[in-house]
Design an enzyme around this catalytic site. Structure first.
Site, PDB file in Angstrom:
ATOM      1  N   CYS A 271       9.382   1.982  -3.985  1.00  0.00           N
ATOM      2  CA  CYS A 271       9.147   3.432  -3.854  1.00  0.00           C
ATOM      3  C   CYS A 271       7.693   3.693  -3.428  1.00  0.00           C
ATOM      4  O   CYS A 271       7.196   3.063  -2.503  1.00  0.00           O
ATOM      5  CB  CYS A 271       9.514   4.127  -5.164  1.00  0.00           C
ATOM      6  SG  CYS A 271       9.420   5.913  -5.091  1.00  0.00           S
TER       7      CYS A 271
ATOM      8  N   ASP B 181      19.874   7.686  -0.640  1.00  0.00           N
ATOM      9  CA  ASP B 181      18.589   7.989  -1.298  1.00  0.00           C
ATOM     10  C   ASP B 181      18.128   9.388  -0.858  1.00  0.00           C
ATOM     11  O   ASP B 181      17.938   9.626   0.330  1.00  0.00           O
ATOM     12  CB  ASP B 181      17.562   6.930  -0.873  1.00  0.00           C
ATOM     13  CG  ASP B 181      16.270   7.015  -1.656  1.00  0.00           C
ATOM     14  OD1 ASP B 181      16.076   8.020  -2.365  1.00  0.00           O
ATOM     15  OD2 ASP B 181      15.459   6.078  -1.558  1.00  0.00           O
TER      16      ASP B 181
ATOM     17  N   HIS C 108      18.516   5.870  -4.684  1.00  0.00           N
ATOM     18  CA  HIS C 108      17.129   5.447  -4.868  1.00  0.00           C
ATOM     19  C   HIS C 108      16.964   4.481  -6.054  1.00  0.00           C
ATOM     20  O   HIS C 108      16.193   3.529  -5.982  1.00  0.00           O
ATOM     21  CB  HIS C 108      16.255   6.687  -5.099  1.00  0.00           C
ATOM     22  CG  HIS C 108      14.796   6.415  -5.071  1.00  0.00           C
ATOM     23  ND1 HIS C 108      14.130   6.109  -3.911  1.00  0.00           N
ATOM     24  CD2 HIS C 108      13.868   6.390  -6.063  1.00  0.00           C
ATOM     25  CE1 HIS C 108      12.841   5.919  -4.193  1.00  0.00           C
ATOM     26  NE2 HIS C 108      12.670   6.079  -5.489  1.00  0.00           N
TER      27      HIS C 108
END
Lengths: 360, 170
Positions: free
Chosen positions: A150, A305, A334
């Protein structure tokens, strides 16, 4: 004397406790209110370096390391370190260490009010380089593999482009946004004309996790707020499902504050001005040029995501100078790119295989 | 034939959710994507921050009057501790570098000493040889060594007697 025959009422009460709906409600209430939280981050580890709240872990030091290139993992500033080591049998770190990889993780710790002035510059220029040196020293290796998840991946990419002299052999980014031209609903909500960025940082200092969480949940309010409970009610009798549900909820609801100045920089330079992909980002006076990245690149994006959209991730592959670069797209969200059945069965083995092949 | 069907609240809940979720989601996503929503969000945010800022000022002024440290002051102390820790970390790094340099120097010193030792051995050997050649005619190996030893002993005795005389004078 009046006597009442309560037999029928008693029978009804007895039958009620056997009713499937009542049992489901009882279990559902237990899961939501009184059940213990699952124990996360169980893979054995040792601390090899600390700085401020940051700790550098080495995982399963007792296991023989058959792969000579160590892996340093870097995650987002708003998460807790266990996200990459969620639960035994459901952990990327455990999978890699069991396969003989030497795995390290940089735990950012929980920032206090005194850390509200910490910028991304500080994390990228003061913390990550030292962690890389400590890993190289501890493992006595010549090269290193960096894995970012991320926002941690975005920071890792910036770091790699700023330090071309370091022996970074492989770079793995998991759902790491690079191009912020169209960041979905965030682009609308964080519009410079309406979003009070400076006032927010100046007033709150560190940005509470609840604010970040509110933004993430608002991306899809019904499926993020009601959806999990509908699924839980439907499958509450399946203990394995309940365990995974609890793990996912712990991950989603157990964040930490975003250091104020880092947040200001993250929103302004990335979401509002989209500087990184356009080679306009400056970190401690040094221009970040993604073309400086020459390491082997594995860039992973997830089709479902809605935090780091696939079209925010893919452009990195066109910017870097790496000869060996792969854009791998998986059909997950995600979080489920790292945890859950698909991650365990497909994504973890894929990453392990890629690292092994590129570490010979 | 009779058929009994029991009421299942959870199935009903799930069915309602599945049938209506997409409609709700689309409607909500439309609203969330509008500029007017961002504007409203900004206004709510501004009001909240104004309230929070006011609260912060009141709290700070109260703490000041009550002679109590504010959050900023406590954070400043934490920053000082962090700075000290940073310096320690820098020192540790420098020590690592210096340790490497020192070990190299020690190695060089060891080599130097060894060379010196060898040279001294040669000097002693040469000295012994020259004494032997000065004091004894070349006959056989045995008497030469004896003569050299005797002359060394004589020199030692002379030195000892000189030292004793000096001590007696004192």
């Amino acid at each position: 004397m009046v006597t009442l025959d309560t037999k029928q009422f008693d029978n009804w009460i007895d039958r009620l406790s056997e009713d499937k709906n009542i049992q489901q409600i009882k279990r559902l209430t237990e899961v939501i209110s009184s059940d213990a939280e699952p124990e996360v981050g169980q893979t054995p580890k040792e601390v090899i370096w600390t700085k401020n709240k940051t700790k550098l872990y080495r995982y399963q030091p007792a296991i023989k390391k058959t792969n000579k290139v160590p892996i340093l993992m870097i995650y987002a500033l708003i998460n807790k370190p266990y996200i990459l080591d969620l639960y035994p049998g459901n952990s990327l770190i455990e999978h890699l260490t069991n396969k003989g990889h030497d795995v390290y993780l940089l735990d950012w710790g929980t920032p206090g009010h005194e850390d509200r002035h910490m910028k991304l510059d500080d994390y990228i220029m003061d913390y990550i380089p030292r962690a890389v040196n400590k890993v190289l020293k501890t493992s006595k290796a010549k090269d290193i593999t960096l894995l970012g998840y991320c926002m941690g991946g975005t920071m890792t990419a910036i770091f790699t482009s700023l330090y071309p002299q370091l022996p970074i052999r492989n770079l793995i980014l998991m759902t790491s946004p690079i191009d912020f031209k169209d960041a979905g609903l965030y682009s609308n909500w964080l519009d410079k004309r309406y979003f009070q960025l400076d006032k927010m940082v100046d007033t709150l200092g560190n940005i509470p996790f609840e604010v970040i969480d509110f933004g993430n949940k608002m991306l899809s309010p019904i499926s993020n707020v009601v959806g999990p409970y509908v699924s839980l009610a439907d499958r509450v009798e399946n203990e394995n499902f309940v365990l995974n549900w609890k793990l996912m909820q712990k991950w989603l609801n157990d964040g930490i504050p975003f250091p104020g100045e880092s947040y200001r920089q993250w929103i302004r330079d990335f979401y509002q001005d989209n500087k990184l992909i356009n080679d306009q980002l400056v970190i401690r006076g040094r221009k970040v040029e993604l073309a400086n990245i020459k390491a082997n690149l594995l860039n992973i994006s997830a089709t479902r995501d809605n935090i780091a959209l696939p079209h925010q991730i893919a452009p990195l592959n066109d910017k870097v100078s790496s000869k060996n670069k792969t854009l791998h797209t998986v059909d997950t969200g995600h979080v489920s790119v790292v945890t859950g059945r698909k991650a365990i069965n497909e994504i973890h083995p894929y990453i392990e295989k890629w690292i092994t092949e590129n570490s010979k | 034939m009779t058929q009994t069907t029991s009421f299942d609240a959870f199935t009903m809940w799930k069915n309602v959710y599945e049938k209506t979720e997409s409609t709700w989601r689309d409607a909500i996503q439309d609203t969330l994507g509008k500029e007017s929503f961002a504007e409203s969000l900004g206004q709510i945010q501004s009001q909240y921050l104004q309230y929070q800022g006011f609260l912060n000022k009141i709290t700070e002024s109260y703490l000041k009057q009550a002679n109590m440290p504010s959050r900023d002051e406590i954070a400043n102390i934490a920053s000082l501790v962090i700075n000290v820790e940073s310096k320690m970390d820098d020192l540790e790094d420098q020590m690592d570098v210096n340790k490497f340099d020192t070990s190299k120097e020690i190695e060089q010193l060891k080599k130097g000493l060894n060379n010196l030792d060898k040279k001294l051995d040669k000097v002693i050997e040469l000295l012994a040889n020259s004494l032997v050649s000065q004091n004894t005619p070349k006959v056989t190996a045995g008497p030469i060594i004896t003569a050299a030893t005797n002359s060394t002993n004589a020199a030692t005795n002379a030195a000892t007697s000189a030292t004793s005389a000096a001590n007696a004078k004192k």
